[in-house]
Design an enzyme around this catalytic site. Structure first.
Site, mmCIF file in Angstrom:
data_model
loop_
_atom_site.group_PDB
_atom_site.id
_atom_site.type_symbol
_atom_site.label_atom_id
_atom_site.label_comp_id
_atom_site.label_asym_id
_atom_site.label_seq_id
_atom_site.Cartn_x
_atom_site.Cartn_y
_atom_site.Cartn_z
ATOM 1 N N CYS A 35 0.813 -0.815 0.308
ATOM 2 C CA CYS A 35 0.137 -0.320 -0.057
ATOM 3 C C CYS A 35 1.093 0.914 0.039
ATOM 4 O O CYS A 35 0.228 2.260 -0.138
ATOM 5 C CB CYS A 35 -0.730 0.126 1.212
ATOM 6 S SG CYS A 35 -2.085 -1.747 1.185
ATOM 7 N N HIS A 68 -2.567 8.004 6.067
ATOM 8 C CA HIS A 68 -3.257 7.311 5.546
ATOM 9 C C HIS A 68 -4.309 6.256 6.399
ATOM 10 O O HIS A 68 -4.913 5.294 4.927
ATOM 11 C CB HIS A 68 -2.137 6.061 5.809
ATOM 12 C CG HIS A 68 -2.014 4.161 5.227
ATOM 13 N ND1 HIS A 68 -1.359 4.103 4.113
ATOM 14 C CD2 HIS A 68 -1.675 3.572 6.089
ATOM 15 C CE1 HIS A 68 -2.011 2.892 3.346
ATOM 16 N NE2 HIS A 68 -2.257 2.247 4.905
ATOM 17 N N GLU A 126 -0.777 5.098 13.213
ATOM 18 C CA GLU A 126 0.033 5.942 12.367
ATOM 19 C C GLU A 126 -0.150 7.771 13.292
ATOM 20 O O GLU A 126 0.740 8.143 12.932
ATOM 21 C CB GLU A 126 -1.113 6.263 11.313
ATOM 22 C CG GLU A 126 -0.555 7.281 10.513
ATOM 23 C CD GLU A 126 -1.304 7.530 9.438
ATOM 24 O OE1 GLU A 126 -1.081 8.747 8.303
ATOM 25 O OE2 GLU A 126 -2.631 6.797 9.332
ATOM 26 N N LYS A 173 -9.574 8.282 2.579
ATOM 27 C CA LYS A 173 -9.615 6.583 2.474
ATOM 28 C C LYS A 173 -10.516 6.423 2.496
ATOM 29 O O LYS A 173 -11.885 5.772 2.673
ATOM 30 C CB LYS A 173 -8.929 5.273 2.856
ATOM 31 C CG LYS A 173 -7.929 5.446 2.245
ATOM 32 C CD LYS A 173 -7.038 4.390 2.581
ATOM 33 C CE LYS A 173 -5.415 4.132 2.304
ATOM 34 N NZ LYS A 173 -4.666 5.467 2.473
ATOM 35 N N HIS A 190 -9.530 1.607 0.228
ATOM 36 C CA HIS A 190 -8.086 1.554 0.163
ATOM 37 C C HIS A 190 -8.317 1.362 -1.034
ATOM 38 O O HIS A 190 -8.095 -0.065 -2.073
ATOM 39 C CB HIS A 190 -8.438 0.626 1.133
ATOM 40 C CG HIS A 190 -6.701 0.795 0.805
ATOM 41 N ND1 HIS A 190 -5.886 1.652 0.624
ATOM 42 C CD2 HIS A 190 -5.819 0.320 2.533
ATOM 43 C CE1 HIS A 190 -4.163 1.003 1.155
ATOM 44 N NE2 HIS A 190 -4.700 0.559 2.420
ATOM 45 N N PHE A 242 2.297 -3.177 3.699
ATOM 46 C CA PHE A 242 2.330 -4.671 4.195
ATOM 47 C C PHE A 242 3.838 -5.222 3.742
ATOM 48 O O PHE A 242 4.467 -4.699 2.991
ATOM 49 C CB PHE A 242 1.558 -5.722 3.424
ATOM 50 C CG PHE A 242 0.151 -5.733 4.191
ATOM 51 C CD1 PHE A 242 -0.345 -5.208 5.256
ATOM 52 C CD2 PHE A 242 -1.044 -6.880 4.302
ATOM 53 C CE1 PHE A 242 -2.048 -5.678 5.815
ATOM 54 C CE2 PHE A 242 -2.424 -7.621 4.305
ATOM 55 C CZ PHE A 242 -2.156 -6.562 5.335
#
Length: 413
Positions: free
Chosen positions: A163, A304, A315, A336, A341, A401
């Site tokens: 991502c 994010h 975050e 998002k 996403h 990831f």
């Protein structure tokens, strides 16, 4: 010799909100959601625990030529349409092919092509497998399609870092322009994996929201009731240009790309590093340093913010570590909530939103935030929020990831 300044001269998108960047931005400001119940019979037949996603508002095959669409995986279809939108928006720059490059990204690649070809092989035998299967499923297929469309011969590179992919690609484009590899680069990312296998796999990880009865309310970053992200698909692109080249051709300049940074956690394959002083805050600090700005200069962050219980807090703690009390004065948007996403394309569409926020001096809204998590005390824009006058600087965060971190820094033109 000082590195050349880099500017944004075009934006493009093909998203869950609209079939181009400008309409996507308009829908975002209006508080629309791109999440919708899946219209496919397989969602019910396979008894998937999640039956919705943020699919593109328009099917790309309705826009592309039939032969053209047949030769491209859905991800590459979306990429080509976003790139065309950005290129036209930039005024179709007159640039030598050897001075035009592509820095693109995806998180997964041609998953629809791969799995469909596997089904064909099992059900009909090897002679029925489409001959273009490999060129269509390869992760660099989208970059190749864009490169051939615009005769870009300064390199067509592909980043695959989950991502964080497209934000990293934008940072790579900045470096390539600074180093003189090109005068113009089309940068961005694509993703099209709203397929039963990824849906089932993400659901098994407990990563997806299961609000099947209300898809449009499912993505709710920073809300106490958030229960996971909404899988999305789409593509977005920026035309990035050396400022001297852009000004010589009289281009409209949206914003400046000041800097960026990439790090890795070396911690866990899927969980973020929980340390408040780990790699994520280091990425933000390095990006600010590369941009030549200070924490006091930042007025807006496109976070994010995936809407997962663990990720949003991690975050936030990282941002608090970097900005301290200054964070309370920074307007945060978690877009998002509207787009879902987009995985490898997330950083690209959020870069488009960051650029538009600076150009229009308006932070876009975070929808569905009705019960703010008390553990995340941020100034979140829940409706379009005016940004101040003067020179503005904004941050765009992406994490993926594998512990991939990418942050870019933009400023008003």
């Amino acid at each position: 010799m000082a590195a050349p300044d880099v500017v944004v001269t075009g934006i493009g998108a093909f998203s869950p909100l609209a079939a181009n960047a400008q309409d996507t931005w308009t829908a975002l400001l209006a508080g629309e959601s791109g999440a919708r119940t899946l219209p496919y019979a397989w969602a019910e037949e396979l008894q998937l625990p999640v039956t919705f996603a943020a699919t593109t508002k328009t099917d790309p095959t309705e826009v592309l030529d039939r032969i053209e669409a047949k030769r491209l995986d859905r991800g590459a279809q979306l990429a080509l349409l976003a790139a065309r939108d950005a290129w036209a928006d930039a005024g179709a720059p007159d640039v030598e092919p050897a001075r035009l490059g592509v820095d693109w990204a995806t998180g997964i690649g041609g998953v629809w092509t791969l799995l469909s070809a596997w089904d064909t092989l099992k059900e009909k035998g090897p002679r029925r497998v489409p001959p273009l299967t490999v060129p269509m499923l390869m992760p660099n297929a989208a970059a190749a399609a864009i490169e051939m469309e615009f005769t870009a011969r300064a390199g067509a590179r592909t980043v695959v870092s989950a991502c964080a992919s497209s934000n990293e690609a934008i940072g790579n484009a900045l470096d390539h322009l600074r180093l003189g590899y090109a005068d113009v680069i089309i940068a961005g990312g694509t993703e099209a994996c709203v397929h039963p296998l990824p849906l089932a796999a993400f659901a098994q990880m407990q990563a997806l929201s299961k609000r099947n009865d209300a898809p449009e309310l499912a993505s709710r970053p920073y809300d106490a009731g958030r229960d996971g992200f909404v899988l999305g698909e789409g593509a977005a692109a920026l035309v990035l240009e050396r400022e001297d080249h852009a000004r010589a051709r009289g281009a409209r300049i949206y914003a400046r790309l000041l800097g960026g940074a990439v790090t890795s956690d070396a911690h866990h394959i899927s969980a973020p590093d929980p340390s408040p002083d780990g790699s994520v805050p280091r990425t933000m600090r390095l990006a600010l340093e590369d941009a030549g700005v200070d924490v006091a200069d930042i007025v807006h962050i496109n976070a994010h913010a995936t809407s997962t219980p663990v990720g949003d807090i991690a975050e936030y703690k990282s941002m608090r570590n970097v900005f301290g009390d200054r964070l309370d004065e920074i307007v945060v948007s978690a877009t998002k909530s509207a787009t879902g996403h987009l995985l490898g394309a997330a950083g690209a569409i959020e870069a488009v939103f960051t650029v538009k926020a600076l150009q229009e001096r308006t932070a876009p809204p975070t929808i569905n935030l009705t019960d703010p998590d008390p553990e995340i005390p941020l100034d979140v824009a829940t409706s379009p929020r005016a940004l101040p006058e003067g020179d503005l600087v904004a941050l765009s965060n992406s994490f993926g990831f594998g512990g991939h971190n990418a942050v870019t820094v933009f400023a008003t033109a």
